[in-house]
Each structure stands twice: as structure tokens, then as C-alpha cells.
Scaffold this active site. Structure first.
Site, PDB file in Angstrom:
ATOM      1  N   GLY A  64       0.815  -1.283   0.023  1.00  0.00           N
ATOM      2  CA  GLY A  64       0.012   0.191   0.093  1.00  0.00           C
ATOM      3  C   GLY A  64       0.826   1.305   0.028  1.00  0.00           C
ATOM      4  O   GLY A  64       2.137   1.318  -0.704  1.00  0.00           O
ATOM      5  N   SER A  65       0.427   2.330   0.898  1.00  0.00           N
ATOM      6  CA  SER A  65       1.226   3.488   0.941  1.00  0.00           C
ATOM      7  C   SER A  65       0.954   4.193   2.147  1.00  0.00           C
ATOM      8  O   SER A  65      -0.252   4.112   2.944  1.00  0.00           O
ATOM      9  CB  SER A  65       0.767   4.391  -0.436  1.00  0.00           C
ATOM     10  OG  SER A  65       1.118   5.815  -0.053  1.00  0.00           O
ATOM     11  N   SER A  66       1.659   5.022   2.706  1.00  0.00           N
ATOM     12  CA  SER A  66       1.696   5.643   3.810  1.00  0.00           C
ATOM     13  C   SER A  66       0.397   6.705   3.793  1.00  0.00           C
ATOM     14  O   SER A  66       0.140   7.498   4.881  1.00  0.00           O
ATOM     15  CB  SER A  66       2.851   6.427   4.217  1.00  0.00           C
ATOM     16  OG  SER A  66       3.289   7.363   3.192  1.00  0.00           O
ATOM     17  N   CYS A  67      -0.206   7.114   2.590  1.00  0.00           N
ATOM     18  CA  CYS A  67      -1.153   8.001   2.269  1.00  0.00           C
ATOM     19  C   CYS A  67      -2.452   7.422   2.969  1.00  0.00           C
ATOM     20  O   CYS A  67      -3.465   8.126   3.146  1.00  0.00           O
ATOM     21  CB  CYS A  67      -1.205   8.551   1.192  1.00  0.00           C
ATOM     22  SG  CYS A  67      -1.940   7.299   0.022  1.00  0.00           S
ATOM     23  N   TYR A  90      -6.453   8.072  -4.157  1.00  0.00           N
ATOM     24  CA  TYR A  90      -5.420   6.742  -4.073  1.00  0.00           C
ATOM     25  C   TYR A  90      -5.407   6.101  -2.672  1.00  0.00           C
ATOM     26  O   TYR A  90      -5.386   5.026  -2.754  1.00  0.00           O
ATOM     27  CB  TYR A  90      -3.926   7.460  -4.413  1.00  0.00           C
ATOM     28  CG  TYR A  90      -2.835   6.572  -4.414  1.00  0.00           C
ATOM     29  CD1 TYR A  90      -2.805   5.533  -5.511  1.00  0.00           C
ATOM     30  CD2 TYR A  90      -1.924   6.522  -3.376  1.00  0.00           C
ATOM     31  CE1 TYR A  90      -1.503   4.649  -5.369  1.00  0.00           C
ATOM     32  CE2 TYR A  90      -0.602   5.613  -3.435  1.00  0.00           C
ATOM     33  CZ  TYR A  90      -0.649   4.837  -4.147  1.00  0.00           C
ATOM     34  OH  TYR A  90       0.281   3.913  -4.098  1.00  0.00           O
ATOM     35  N   LYS A 114      -5.884   2.115  -1.847  1.00  0.00           N
ATOM     36  CA  LYS A 114      -5.011   1.355  -1.109  1.00  0.00           C
ATOM     37  C   LYS A 114      -5.697   0.707   0.174  1.00  0.00           C
ATOM     38  O   LYS A 114      -5.333  -0.397   0.557  1.00  0.00           O
ATOM     39  CB  LYS A 114      -3.704   2.056  -0.816  1.00  0.00           C
ATOM     40  CG  LYS A 114      -2.940   2.322  -2.007  1.00  0.00           C
ATOM     41  CD  LYS A 114      -2.388   1.178  -2.428  1.00  0.00           C
ATOM     42  CE  LYS A 114      -1.587   1.205  -3.677  1.00  0.00           C
ATOM     43  NZ  LYS A 114      -1.009   0.158  -4.296  1.00  0.00           N
ATOM     44  N   PRO A 152       4.500   0.976   2.836  1.00  0.00           N
ATOM     45  CA  PRO A 152       5.873   1.324   2.680  1.00  0.00           C
ATOM     46  C   PRO A 152       5.813   3.092   2.750  1.00  0.00           C
ATOM     47  O   PRO A 152       4.525   3.464   2.605  1.00  0.00           O
ATOM     48  CB  PRO A 152       6.430   1.379   1.184  1.00  0.00           C
ATOM     49  CG  PRO A 152       5.357   0.178   0.685  1.00  0.00           C
ATOM     50  CD  PRO A 152       4.058   0.330   1.482  1.00  0.00           C
ATOM     51  N   ASN A 207       7.521   6.782   1.877  1.00  0.00           N
ATOM     52  CA  ASN A 207       7.955   7.492   0.702  1.00  0.00           C
ATOM     53  C   ASN A 207       9.264   6.644   0.090  1.00  0.00           C
ATOM     54  O   ASN A 207      10.196   6.343   0.912  1.00  0.00           O
ATOM     55  CB  ASN A 207       8.225   8.934   0.743  1.00  0.00           C
ATOM     56  CG  ASN A 207       7.000   9.696   1.421  1.00  0.00           C
ATOM     57  OD1 ASN A 207       6.153   9.858   0.496  1.00  0.00           O
ATOM     58  ND2 ASN A 207       7.161  10.218   2.505  1.00  0.00           N
ATOM     59  N   LEU A 208       8.997   6.324  -0.985  1.00  0.00           N
ATOM     60  CA  LEU A 208      10.282   5.597  -1.811  1.00  0.00           C
ATOM     61  C   LEU A 208      11.118   6.214  -2.953  1.00  0.00           C
ATOM     62  O   LEU A 208      10.522   7.090  -3.492  1.00  0.00           O
ATOM     63  CB  LEU A 208       9.294   4.342  -2.403  1.00  0.00           C
ATOM     64  CG  LEU A 208       8.923   3.310  -1.491  1.00  0.00           C
ATOM     65  CD1 LEU A 208       8.112   2.218  -2.238  1.00  0.00           C
ATOM     66  CD2 LEU A 208       9.942   2.528  -0.581  1.00  0.00           C
ATOM     67  N   HIS A 212       7.340  11.841  -7.834  1.00  0.00           N
ATOM     68  CA  HIS A 212       7.300  12.194  -6.414  1.00  0.00           C
ATOM     69  C   HIS A 212       8.463  13.202  -6.288  1.00  0.00           C
ATOM     70  O   HIS A 212       9.261  13.485  -6.869  1.00  0.00           O
ATOM     71  CB  HIS A 212       7.737  11.066  -5.762  1.00  0.00           C
ATOM     72  CG  HIS A 212       6.432  10.178  -5.379  1.00  0.00           C
ATOM     73  ND1 HIS A 212       6.245   8.944  -6.337  1.00  0.00           N
ATOM     74  CD2 HIS A 212       5.092  10.288  -5.002  1.00  0.00           C
ATOM     75  CE1 HIS A 212       5.231   8.196  -6.034  1.00  0.00           C
ATOM     76  NE2 HIS A 212       4.423   8.991  -5.248  1.00  0.00           N
ATOM     77  N   ARG A 265      15.178  18.489 -11.394  1.00  0.00           N
ATOM     78  CA  ARG A 265      15.386  19.868 -11.171  1.00  0.00           C
ATOM     79  C   ARG A 265      16.628  20.466 -11.085  1.00  0.00           C
ATOM     80  O   ARG A 265      17.049  21.492 -11.458  1.00  0.00           O
ATOM     81  CB  ARG A 265      14.149  20.465 -10.363  1.00  0.00           C
ATOM     82  CG  ARG A 265      12.526  19.966 -10.968  1.00  0.00           C
ATOM     83  CD  ARG A 265      11.453  20.545 -10.211  1.00  0.00           C
ATOM     84  NE  ARG A 265      11.623  22.039 -10.144  1.00  0.00           N
ATOM     85  CZ  ARG A 265      10.872  23.019  -9.489  1.00  0.00           C
ATOM     86  NH1 ARG A 265      10.388  22.583  -8.490  1.00  0.00           N
ATOM     87  NH2 ARG A 265      11.273  24.523  -9.706  1.00  0.00           N
ATOM     88  N   TRP A 306       7.463  24.175  -4.631  1.00  0.00           N
ATOM     89  CA  TRP A 306       6.201  24.115  -4.098  1.00  0.00           C
ATOM     90  C   TRP A 306       6.297  24.091  -2.540  1.00  0.00           C
ATOM     91  O   TRP A 306       6.803  23.386  -1.839  1.00  0.00           O
ATOM     92  CB  TRP A 306       5.246  23.001  -4.572  1.00  0.00           C
ATOM     93  CG  TRP A 306       4.712  23.108  -5.808  1.00  0.00           C
ATOM     94  CD1 TRP A 306       5.147  24.145  -7.031  1.00  0.00           C
ATOM     95  CD2 TRP A 306       3.302  22.751  -6.290  1.00  0.00           C
ATOM     96  NE1 TRP A 306       4.431  24.116  -8.001  1.00  0.00           N
ATOM     97  CE2 TRP A 306       3.174  23.419  -7.469  1.00  0.00           C
ATOM     98  CE3 TRP A 306       2.336  22.200  -5.856  1.00  0.00           C
ATOM     99  CZ2 TRP A 306       2.221  23.287  -8.360  1.00  0.00           C
ATOM    100  CZ3 TRP A 306       1.237  21.897  -6.517  1.00  0.00           C
ATOM    101  CH2 TRP A 306       1.094  22.435  -7.993  1.00  0.00           C
ATOM    102  N   ARG A 347       8.938  14.797   5.916  1.00  0.00           N
ATOM    103  CA  ARG A 347       8.976  13.273   5.207  1.00  0.00           C
ATOM    104  C   ARG A 347       9.770  12.535   5.435  1.00  0.00           C
ATOM    105  O   ARG A 347      10.901  12.547   5.710  1.00  0.00           O
ATOM    106  CB  ARG A 347       8.716  13.722   3.789  1.00  0.00           C
ATOM    107  CG  ARG A 347       7.662  14.486   3.298  1.00  0.00           C
ATOM    108  CD  ARG A 347       6.374  13.590   3.082  1.00  0.00           C
ATOM    109  NE  ARG A 347       5.258  14.333   2.788  1.00  0.00           N
ATOM    110  CZ  ARG A 347       4.508  15.159   3.437  1.00  0.00           C
ATOM    111  NH1 ARG A 347       4.596  15.220   4.763  1.00  0.00           N
ATOM    112  NH2 ARG A 347       3.461  15.784   2.774  1.00  0.00           N
ATOM    113  N   ASP A 389       1.058  22.358   0.629  1.00  0.00           N
ATOM    114  CA  ASP A 389       2.246  21.571   1.171  1.00  0.00           C
ATOM    115  C   ASP A 389       1.805  19.967   1.193  1.00  0.00           C
ATOM    116  O   ASP A 389       2.712  19.297   1.568  1.00  0.00           O
ATOM    117  CB  ASP A 389       2.308  22.160   2.860  1.00  0.00           C
ATOM    118  CG  ASP A 389       3.471  23.216   2.842  1.00  0.00           C
ATOM    119  OD1 ASP A 389       4.267  23.224   1.916  1.00  0.00           O
ATOM    120  OD2 ASP A 389       3.389  23.977   3.762  1.00  0.00           O
TER     121      ASP A 389
END
Length: 296
Positions: A93-96, A123, A127, A150, A152-153, A166, A174, A189, A196, A256
Site C-alpha cells: 500500500g502507501s503511507s497516505c 489513491y 489502497k 511502505p 515514501n520510496l 514524487h 530539477r 512548491w 517526510r 504543502d
């Protein structure tokens, strides 16, 4: 990025009978194609790393794509794993998935205790649905389906698209382009204050193999490093590694996102696994991979 990291970790651990498909070879959104794949290959263990992913801009722009495609992928793979009696499945999944204002660090028990971050809600809901599918198939059919979240990867084979990547790979690109073009400043931004946590993809790959071999519980488990830093600190670190000498500015009119996302990884540490790659070392490795793949 995640799939290739898992493959490297499996090969490093001595596994040789690996069944792999790229998204070009197998569309996991297509129910019939997934059913045919499982019927033909009959995998014993499944790492479900496939997903439609992106940063804050992509998540907020392609909201329908993110919820539809991720739910389709998960539904097809998890159900066919049940149909074809897969011995064990690991869903990533994702931490979000955690509430926007959840207490920090994020414990597994905090799932569904508050409102999600609006920009990536589709999203996150997809998940969460994947986690609940694993729990439901375990409860109804006795399937050994586990889930891991996990942080952020970043790492080898990351996505460096100007709009859809990401924050960490986006900053690598950049700062590199600003250095090559001699630009006096780079604008980022937000305020730079959000905190994080970042995990090198090959560390995640090793954690996935470890969990497949050692973890069989119903509750999902966090995978992370247990440490975070601000976006401003991250930008300065990447700037130094890339060798950019201009100034960094923050556009405070832009969002943010979630103020902080730090994983509580005490459960994983108690099992005996901990990450090995420091952020500075990992970013340097990722930058070399970027230079090899995206520059002449």
C-alpha cells in the site's frame, strides 16, 4: 522501481523461479488477462507491487484514474490469487492511507481514525480497499494474504517525469537541469516545512522478501526508516549531492500536503528487520542511476 527492487532482492536471496511481467506485457486492469495469466503460470507466491502512482500534482489531477486503475489492479490480482490457491500474497500500500492529522509517528492502529489528505484521497481509498480485501479473503477463505505500507520510496528505476513524479526524484531532476542550464535559482512548491520519511527501494525489496518469509498476521505492517526531515532539508541535501550552487526558493502559494508522515516501524524492528541504506548514500545512488538513464 518497486518491482525491480523486489526482483533484485529475491535473486540476492537465492530465488530463481521468478515469474515476471511488465505493464506492457500484462495489463493488470484487465480481468480476463489477469485470469489467463494466473491459469497459465500458477504462481505460488505473489508480490503485488503494481500501482498507478504519482506526486501531489498527479494525484490531484488524475483523481478518477488513480482510484479506478488501482482498485482494478488490486481486485483482479487478489481475487485470482484466491481462485488459483496462491500460498501467500503480499500487497503493498502507501503511507497516505493514514488520516491527514493522525498522531505521529503513524501506528498501524491509526487506519480509518480520521479524514484523509484531500489531494490524494482517491489513491488512499484504493489502497485501503486493498488492505481490506486481503483481510476479507483471509477471514472468509483462510487465504494467507498480508499487506505492508511502505513510506515514501526512491531509488533505481524511479520516475523522473516533470509533472508526475514524487518529490525526491523531481528534485533530483530539477537541480540537475538547473545546474546544467546555469539557472540562478530553483523554486519548490510549498513552504518547505512538511516533514517526510524516505526509504531506498532496494531496502524495501529486502523488507518484502523478509515479510514473505516471516510475517503471517492479519494486520498490515509499516515499512520505513523511523526518521524524517523537512522538504527544505531534503532540497538542500539533494542540491549538495547534485552539485548545484544556485539558491532555493519556496512558493508559499502552493499546497504543502500532509504536514508530517512518519511511520512507526517498531513492529517491523521487533521482527528483526531494519533498513540499511542512509538517505545521503541512497540519493547519491539514485542520482547516478538518473545520470545513466536520462542524460547523455
Amino acid at each position: 522501481m518497486v518491482g525491480s527492487a523486489i526482483v533484485r532482492s529475491l535473486e540476492k536471496a537465492g530465488y530463481t523461479h521468478l515469474v515476471k511481467r511488465t505493464s506492457a506485457e500484462l495489463d493488470l486492469r484487465n480481468q480476463a488477462d489477469v485470469a489467463a495469466f494466473f491459469a497459465e503460470e500458477k504462481p505460488e507466491y505473489v508480490f503485488l507491487a503494481a500501482a498507478k502512482v504519482g506526486g501531489i500534482i498527479a494525484n490531484n489531477t488524475y483523481r478518477a484514474d488513480f482510484i479506478y486503475e488501482n482498485i482494478a489492479i488490486q481486485t483482479n490480482v487478489i481475487h485470482q490469487s484466491y481462485v488459483h490457491a496462491v500460498k501467500k500474497l503480499l500487497f503493498l500500500g502507501s503511507s497516505c492511507i493514514y488520516p491527514k492529522l493522525a498522531p505521529q509517528p503513524l501506528k498501524e492502529d491509526y487506519l480509518l481514525t480520521g479524514t484523509l489528505e484531500p489531494t490524494n484521497e482517491p489513491y488512499a481509498i484504493a489502497k485501503i480497499a486493498g488492505i481490506k480485501m486481503c483481510e476479507a479473503y483471509r477471514a472468509q477463505y483462510g487465504c494467507n494474504f498480508i499487506a505492508a505500507m511502505p513510506t515514501n520510496l526512491y531509488g533505481i528505476n524511479d520516475n523522473y517525469h516533470p509533472q508526475n513524479s514524487h518529490v525526491l526524484p523531481a528534485l533530483i531532476r530539477r537541480f540537475h537541469e538547473a545546474k546544467e542550464q546555469g539557472l540562478p535559482e530553483v523554486t519548490i512548491w510549498g513552504t518547505g516545512s512538511p516533514l517526510r520519511e524516505f526509504l531506498y527501494a532496494d531496502d524495501l525489496g529486502e523488507a518484502c522478501v523478509f515479510l514473505m518469509e516471516n510475517y503471517n498476521e492479519e494486520q498490515f505492517i509499516n515499512i520505513g526508516v523511523g526518521e524524517d526531515l523537512s522538504i527544505k532539508q531534503l532540497a538542500e541535501m539533494i542540491k549538495d549531492i547534485v552539485g548545484y550552487h544556485g539558491t532555493v526558493k519556496f512558493d508559499t502559494t502552493k499546497p504543502d500536503g500532509t504536514p508530517r508522515k512518519l511511520m512507526d516501524v517498531s513492529k517491523l524492528h521487533r521482527l528483526g528487520w531494519k533498513h540499511r541504506t542512509s538517505l545521503k548514500v541512497g540519493i547519491a545512488l539514485a542520482y547516478q542511476d538518473y545520470l545513466a538513464k536520462y542524460t547523455v
